[in-house]
Each structure stands twice: as structure tokens, then as C-alpha cells.
Motif scaffolding. Sequence first.
Motif, short mmCIF file in Angstrom:
data_model
loop_
_atom_site.label_atom_id
_atom_site.label_comp_id
_atom_site.label_asym_id
_atom_site.label_seq_id
_atom_site.Cartn_x
_atom_site.Cartn_y
_atom_site.Cartn_z
N ILE A 178 14.14 17.62 -61.20
CA ILE A 178 13.85 17.44 -59.77
C ILE A 178 13.89 18.80 -59.07
CG2 ILE A 178 14.75 15.08 -59.74
CD1 ILE A 178 17.23 16.11 -58.29
N LYS A 179 13.22 18.86 -57.93
CA LYS A 179 13.23 20.08 -57.11
C LYS A 179 14.00 19.78 -55.82
CE LYS A 179 8.50 21.32 -58.30
NZ LYS A 179 8.06 21.83 -59.31
N VAL A 180 14.88 20.68 -55.44
CA VAL A 180 15.63 20.50 -54.18
C VAL A 180 15.66 21.84 -53.45
CG1 VAL A 180 17.80 19.75 -53.13
CG2 VAL A 180 17.09 18.75 -55.30
N VAL A 181 15.48 21.78 -52.14
CA VAL A 181 15.39 23.03 -51.37
C VAL A 181 16.74 23.75 -51.31
CG1 VAL A 181 13.48 22.15 -49.96
CG2 VAL A 181 15.82 21.95 -49.11
N ASP A 182 16.65 25.07 -51.37
CA ASP A 182 17.89 25.87 -51.24
C ASP A 182 17.83 26.76 -50.00
OD1 ASP A 182 16.09 27.82 -51.95
OD2 ASP A 182 17.28 28.61 -53.63
N ASP A 183 16.85 26.50 -49.12
CA ASP A 183 16.74 27.32 -47.92
C ASP A 183 17.08 26.54 -46.65
OD1 ASP A 183 14.57 25.65 -47.88
OD2 ASP A 183 13.05 27.23 -47.73
N GLN A 184 17.88 25.49 -46.81
CA GLN A 184 18.44 24.77 -45.66
C GLN A 184 19.95 24.69 -45.87
OE1 GLN A 184 16.54 20.90 -45.16
NE2 GLN A 184 14.55 21.79 -45.66
N VAL A 250 14.09 25.23 -54.84
CA VAL A 250 12.77 25.60 -54.33
C VAL A 250 12.86 25.86 -52.82
CG1 VAL A 250 11.45 24.31 -56.08
CG2 VAL A 250 12.10 23.19 -53.93
N GLY A 251 11.80 26.43 -52.27
CA GLY A 251 11.73 26.64 -50.83
C GLY A 251 11.16 25.41 -50.14
N SER A 252 11.44 25.28 -48.85
CA SER A 252 11.00 24.09 -48.09
C SER A 252 9.48 23.94 -48.09
CB SER A 252 11.48 24.18 -46.65
OG SER A 252 12.88 24.10 -46.59
N GLU A 253 8.75 25.06 -48.26
CA GLU A 253 7.29 24.99 -48.20
C GLU A 253 6.73 24.10 -49.33
OE1 GLU A 253 9.02 27.66 -49.02
OE2 GLU A 253 8.31 28.17 -51.03
N VAL A 254 7.49 23.93 -50.40
CA VAL A 254 7.04 23.12 -51.54
C VAL A 254 6.78 21.67 -51.11
CG1 VAL A 254 7.85 22.11 -53.73
CG2 VAL A 254 8.12 24.56 -53.30
N PHE A 255 7.56 21.16 -50.16
CA PHE A 255 7.42 19.76 -49.78
C PHE A 255 6.51 19.56 -48.55
CE2 PHE A 255 11.45 19.90 -52.11
CZ PHE A 255 11.17 18.96 -53.07
N ALA A 256 6.21 20.62 -47.85
CA ALA A 256 5.32 20.55 -46.68
C ALA A 256 5.63 19.35 -45.79
CB ALA A 256 3.86 20.52 -47.13
N ALA A 257 6.91 19.17 -45.45
CA ALA A 257 7.31 18.05 -44.58
C ALA A 257 6.72 18.26 -43.18
CB ALA A 257 8.83 17.98 -44.50
N PRO A 258 6.40 17.18 -42.47
CA PRO A 258 5.83 17.33 -41.11
C PRO A 258 6.74 18.14 -40.17
CG PRO A 258 5.62 15.07 -41.87
CD PRO A 258 6.44 15.77 -42.90
N ALA A 259 8.05 17.93 -40.27
CA ALA A 259 8.96 18.64 -39.37
C ALA A 259 9.58 19.85 -40.06
CB ALA A 259 10.07 17.71 -38.89
N LYS A 260 9.60 20.96 -39.35
CA LYS A 260 10.35 22.12 -39.82
C LYS A 260 11.84 21.80 -39.75
CE LYS A 260 10.67 27.01 -38.97
NZ LYS A 260 10.79 28.05 -37.96
N ARG A 261 12.62 22.28 -40.71
CA ARG A 261 14.07 22.11 -40.66
C ARG A 261 14.73 23.44 -40.38
NH1 ARG A 261 11.57 17.38 -42.16
NH2 ARG A 261 13.09 15.75 -42.63
N PRO A 262 15.91 23.44 -39.74
CA PRO A 262 16.62 24.70 -39.56
C PRO A 262 16.98 25.31 -40.91
CG PRO A 262 17.64 22.95 -38.24
CD PRO A 262 16.64 22.29 -39.14
N ALA A 263 16.82 26.64 -41.04
CA ALA A 263 17.27 27.31 -42.27
C ALA A 263 18.79 27.32 -42.33
CB ALA A 263 16.72 28.73 -42.30
N TYR A 264 19.41 27.32 -41.15
CA TYR A 264 20.88 27.38 -41.09
C TYR A 264 21.32 26.61 -39.85
CZ TYR A 264 25.61 29.25 -41.25
OH TYR A 264 26.98 29.38 -41.34
#
Length: 303
Positions: A178-184, A250-264
Amino acid sequence: MAEQNKILVFGAGGMLGRELLAAAPPPGLELVGLARAQVDITDAEQVAGAMARHRPGLVINAAAFSNVDGAESRPKAALAVNAQGPENLAQACHEAGAPLIHISTDYVFGGGGQTRPYLESDPPQPVNQYGASKLQGEALVRAACPRHLIVRTSWLFGALARNFIHLMLELMRSRPAIKVVDDQVGCPTPAADLARALLTLAAMVLEQGEAAWGTYHLSGPLVINRHEFAQMIWAEARESLGKDLTIEPVGSEVFAAPAKRPAYSALDCTKIKQRFGLALADWRPELARIVTLLQESEKQPRV
Ligand SMILES: NC(=O)c1ccc[n+]([C@@H]2O[C@H](COP(=O)([O-])OP(=O)(O)OC[C@H]3O[C@@H](n4cnc5c(N)ncnc54)[C@H](OP(=O)(O)O)[C@@H]3O)[C@@H](O)[C@H]2O)c1
């Protein structure tokens, strides 16, 4: 005349609402929950009717439009529930003389590129419609009901309603990788622990009649990214799943979710500890309990 021992919970059908109702109320206090089917908080008349019927000593608002991606395509609906609804509640509370504990979010932050936990005094800067609607709700609560406590929390998880843990376990059961974001980066918070702390807070307010009204942060003590959170879930689930799994950061761009999430969006919770003595404990034992519970319920035959 208000019933000073009664706490009225709006949004009782949601994750936090259910945990509030499942928690043992502090001695002498009665908890009444209203789900959306009973009271729509965007309707001021329904809110006023509920307040007149129940005459609570204090109100907790756990209702929200919490679909972060959905708020991008339905910003008016998000505003109605996250801003107008809280304003209706705040006005009704003010008129009834009942303090309001309103729940808000770490997602009011994130736009400034900050990398240390946010203080209540840091200027909010939401990066999506959900965060913007919650921020507006905070302002309307402050304006309409001086006797308020706005409690910002973050990354709720629990066993009673679907959340990040349910999603991770489903993926972990069904896939080899599985891929999970590490930039949030944020602070996961057990909804059950938050619920207990909120009820303690409510009891203090009811007992003292007054409080240090204002805005507070209350979340779990660990600051981690989502990939690290997934690894912790996997550490608890691995044995019962009896398989190998790769968890790729992975980076959040991989999932291209409609809403941007805070990096922090980690929250500094010092203020509520200083003013009310409240702090949430290390949640790793609670995570283990929830993962075990969900794994066991998955093994039960479905009827
Ligand atoms: N979940 C998180 O990770 C997180 C993080 C930070 C802050 N928070 C905040 O914590 C609070 C609780 O969140 P949660 O995760 O428990 O949310 P949730 O599970 O989505 O629950 C929200 C509840 O509000 C209800 N609701 C929606 N519109 C309503 C309306 N017009 N009138 C009355 N009720 C309405 C929903 O009913 P339906 O089920 O019928 O839609 C749902 O039961 C919210 O203020 C949220 O912003 C949550």
C-alpha cells in the motif's frame, strides 16, 4: 429554568458524538444526544425548539460537515453546517444562558508553512474549504456566545465510526503493498479520550458556572505523519493478518485528492493543560485495543 446537570450533545450520530454518549458521564450529570435526524443545526427554529425542550445547562456541538474532499465541491453545504449551524447554536445558547463547547479542527491551520505545533494565538490559514468553513464557524461562535469554549482537535480515530484505521485495515487485509502519504504531519487523537476530556471540561464549567472562556487545542501527544501512523497500525495488525506487507511512503500528489491537506497541522496543547489541567495520554494502548477489536469483528460471520 435550565437543568444545570444536563449536557445536550448535537451531532450525536458522528464519531465524536457516539463516543461522548458511550462515555460514562461525570457523577451527577445527564447526557442527552441529538443526531441530525432529530435536529438539523442549520435550522435555527429546530435548534431553538431543542433548547426549549431540553433546557440544558451546557451544550456540546459535535455536529459537522466533516467530508474534507466533499467540501470542495459543496462549499455552501459545508458552510451551512460548519458556520451557520454553530452560529444558530451559539445564539440559542446565549439566549438560554448555557455555555457552548464547540469542536473545531487543526485544519484551520496549514497555509503558512509552519513546522512547530500551532498555538491558539497563531493566525489561522486554512488550505481547503472545510478548514475555511470551520474557521468561519469559530468566528460566529465567538461573536454570538461569549460563554464559549472552542476546542480544536485533530485526526480523530476510534472504533465506533469509520476513520483512517478502518481504511488502513481494509487495505492491509486486501493488498500486498500500500502507499501512504508522508507529507502530512499532525496529531492523531482517540475520539474516546477526547470525549472523556470534554465531559470533564463540561463538568468543571457546570460546577464553577464560569470558565476561562476562549479557544483551546486538545489532541493526542504524538506528532507523526500519516505513513508513520499506518506503520503503527500495521504493527498492531500484523500478527492477526499473518502476511507480509509493504507500506510505501509517497507524496500527496499521488492521490490527487480534491482537497489540499495541510503539510503540517500539529497542535500545541499547553494552554488547556495550564488552564484546565487537561491533557490526553499516549494513545498507543488505545490504538492496540481498537485494532484488535476491529480485527476480531472482521472475523465474525456476517448475518
Ligand atoms: N474526524 C476528524 O479527524 C476530525 C479532526 C479534527 C476535528 N474534527 C472535528 O470534530 C468534530 C466531530 O467530528 P466527527 O469526526 O465526529 O465528525 P462526523 O463523524 O462526521 O460526525 C458529524 C456528525 O454531524 C452530523 N451532522 C451533519 N450535518 C448536520 C446538521 N445539519 N445538523 C445536525 N447534525 C449534522 C452528521 O450527521 P450524518 O452522519 O447524518 O451526516 C454526523 O453524525 C467536528 O467538529 C469536526 O470538525 C474532526
